[in-house]
Design a protein around this motif. Sequence first.
Motif: not given
Length: 398
Positions: A101-104, A80-91, A93-98
């Motif tokens: 990039v992984r989030t993008l 019965g979904y009409g909407g979903q917030f999709w998580s754009v998670w990264i672990p 242990d990723f930090s800085g510019p990396a």
Amino acid sequence: MTRWLLVAGVFLLAAPAAAQDSARLDRFLAAAPVIDGHNDLPWELGDQHDGRVEGVDLSAGADRLDPPLQTDIARLRAGGYGGQFWSVWIPTDFSGPAAVVRTLEQIDIVRRMAARYPRDLTLVGTAAELDAARKGGRIGSLMGVEGGHQIDGSLAVLRQYYALGVRYMTLTHSKNVAWADSATDAPAVRGLTDFGREVIAEMNRIGMIVDLSHVSPDSAKAALAVTKAPVIFSHSNAFAVNPHPRNVADDVLRLTAKNGGVVMVNVYPVFVSADYAAWHQRRTPVPQAERAAWDKANPPPRVTAADVADHVEHIARVAGRDHVGLGGDYDGIGGTGPEGMRGADGWRLLFAELMRRGWSDGDLAKLAGGNVLRVLQAVEAVAAQSAAAGAPNRAVAR
């Protein structure tokens, strides 16, 4: 013979009642579709299926893939979904510019999903667009960044995520960030730093929801004290029902109600059931090669829709029925879930259980999506007020 007739009579009475309940559930979901606060399918597609959005069929049967997924279009429709917030998670242990990039890359997966299934999914950015998508028979798709580490200390990055469709950010994930504490890490900030307050202010200004799942009680209280807009807990349960650090204590529930926010209930058995959490803790150190034998000798405690309903009802009692919602965390919980709720179609069992407990369709509609839609509208209103007042962008800070 008399006993057989009695049993048969009970069955005949129960069958029409079950049919009536199913019909009510179908009517309800047609009128009040689910808006789920959290789903980790993008990470699973990227990490377990090499980001092959175009090569992995998500129309149906994704539970039979290798490795299996908990989400596909057929199960979203059945749920019965009409909407979903999709998580754009990264672990963490990723930090800085990396980390950026992984989030993008995760954002790119969501956008490709919407392009791959245009009859079913559509990217939306406002409450009005989400409502229009639901009424048009499509699942409005928004995004949530799941951890402040993903902005690399830059408010400019935060703003660019918003421009790409991100509509909430979880302040922390499982580890602290420099400006806020996680619920599952040793306290460091014990609230928010000056930059943490700047993050909240900028999220309010641009119209991004503050998400307090994963955040320590002290940092959550600090955020609630400074935000001008309602918050969400995108996938958290009631601490009083299961005292897990990821769940929300009653004092924070009351503050969330005063703020106008919403706590969105999660189906991960570790967060749902204290007995299951204890079993899971005993199981964790068992070597992988020995787990099948260990599981046979130590079967997990049962976790059902009734257990999830207990969290919903506790949050509703303490904060009110205007302040509870749904955030399943499907495809972020290792393929587990309460009985009958191990895929994105599982919300039906929860609604059926709450119907048996006397919930009206009106209150269920708030739970299904009405409450989080109201939060999104309120967050947009705060951003519009900021724009009308000429509030400036905050500087990049690290």
